[in-house]
Write an enzyme that holds these catalytic residues in place. Sequence first.
Site, PDB file in Angstrom:
ATOM      1  N   TYR A 103       8.327 -21.695  -9.906  1.00 28.89           N
ATOM      2  CA  TYR A 103       8.315 -23.173 -10.013  1.00 28.89           C
ATOM      3  C   TYR A 103       8.181 -24.299 -10.193  1.00 28.89           C
ATOM      4  O   TYR A 103       7.551 -25.349  -9.742  1.00 28.89           O
ATOM      5  CB  TYR A 103       8.937 -22.641 -11.505  1.00 28.89           C
ATOM      6  CG  TYR A 103       8.021 -23.941 -12.212  1.00 28.89           C
ATOM      7  CD1 TYR A 103       6.608 -24.363 -13.113  1.00 28.89           C
ATOM      8  CD2 TYR A 103       9.282 -23.511 -14.025  1.00 28.89           C
ATOM      9  CE1 TYR A 103       6.638 -25.022 -14.098  1.00 28.89           C
ATOM     10  CE2 TYR A 103       8.536 -25.051 -14.582  1.00 28.89           C
ATOM     11  CZ  TYR A 103       7.167 -24.888 -14.557  1.00 28.89           C
ATOM     12  OH  TYR A 103       6.637 -25.568 -16.025  1.00 28.89           O
ATOM     13  N   SER A 104       9.068 -24.793  -9.156  1.00 23.25           N
ATOM     14  CA  SER A 104       9.766 -25.844  -8.627  1.00 23.25           C
ATOM     15  C   SER A 104       9.033 -26.474  -7.290  1.00 23.25           C
ATOM     16  O   SER A 104       8.028 -26.957  -7.310  1.00 23.25           O
ATOM     17  CB  SER A 104      11.134 -26.300  -8.201  1.00 23.25           C
ATOM     18  OG  SER A 104      12.051 -25.456  -9.726  1.00 23.25           O
TER      19      SER A 104
END
Length: 228
Positions: free
Chosen positions: A149-150
């Site tokens: 996600y990051s």
Amino acid sequence: MSGHQLDGAVVAVVGASGALGSRIARGAAERGATVVLVGRDAERLGEVVDGASVVVGDLGDATLGDRLLETATDAHGGLDGVVNAAGVAAFGDLVDTDDAVIEELFLTNVVGPLFLARRVLPALAERRGFLVNLSAVLAEQPMAGMAAYSASKAALTAADRALTKELRRRHVDVVDVRPPHTETGLVDRGLAGTAPRLPEGLDPDVVARAVLDAVEQGRPELASDDIG
């Protein structure tokens, strides 16, 4: 970036059926914009702004931008700005994250916005318009348990920074917005895993106002500590 008056502008909001996108759309309409609502949930889109044009579709669909542009042009004569507030999240250690989840994260958070940008940028250039992408604080501060996600949000921010330079001569302004944790409910709708314990997030109304202010004030980006 000199700023864009929303009063009288035609603005598409992608992810307008979501908690943050709906507020951005309503705020733009309150400032005088004609909004085109784009999202996956037709029923919820119909409740955001009365009488607004609606495009139902998924950001991962490469043709969404074509349909958005066709609707804006046919109904309103053109397009001045696009705000992309769509996104998905996933949580958990990378080794426990399915390949399909990683793929969906990048399709929605990175590939889809690039598909969209390719299709709307010529129209935005005609009217010296703007493109806003909602990235996240994770682009600045990647977190353990949220690697994919990051990485997807960092990739979107990198694309925005490159496009800022690439589109300067075409007079299209790009705004990268990296809000801190916001109470949109996204952490409860992750594609996989359980979100870590987080402090209380920002009110989405605060973030929506900051996004619209950035457009009107001509700010090329909003870092996480610029909001709130």
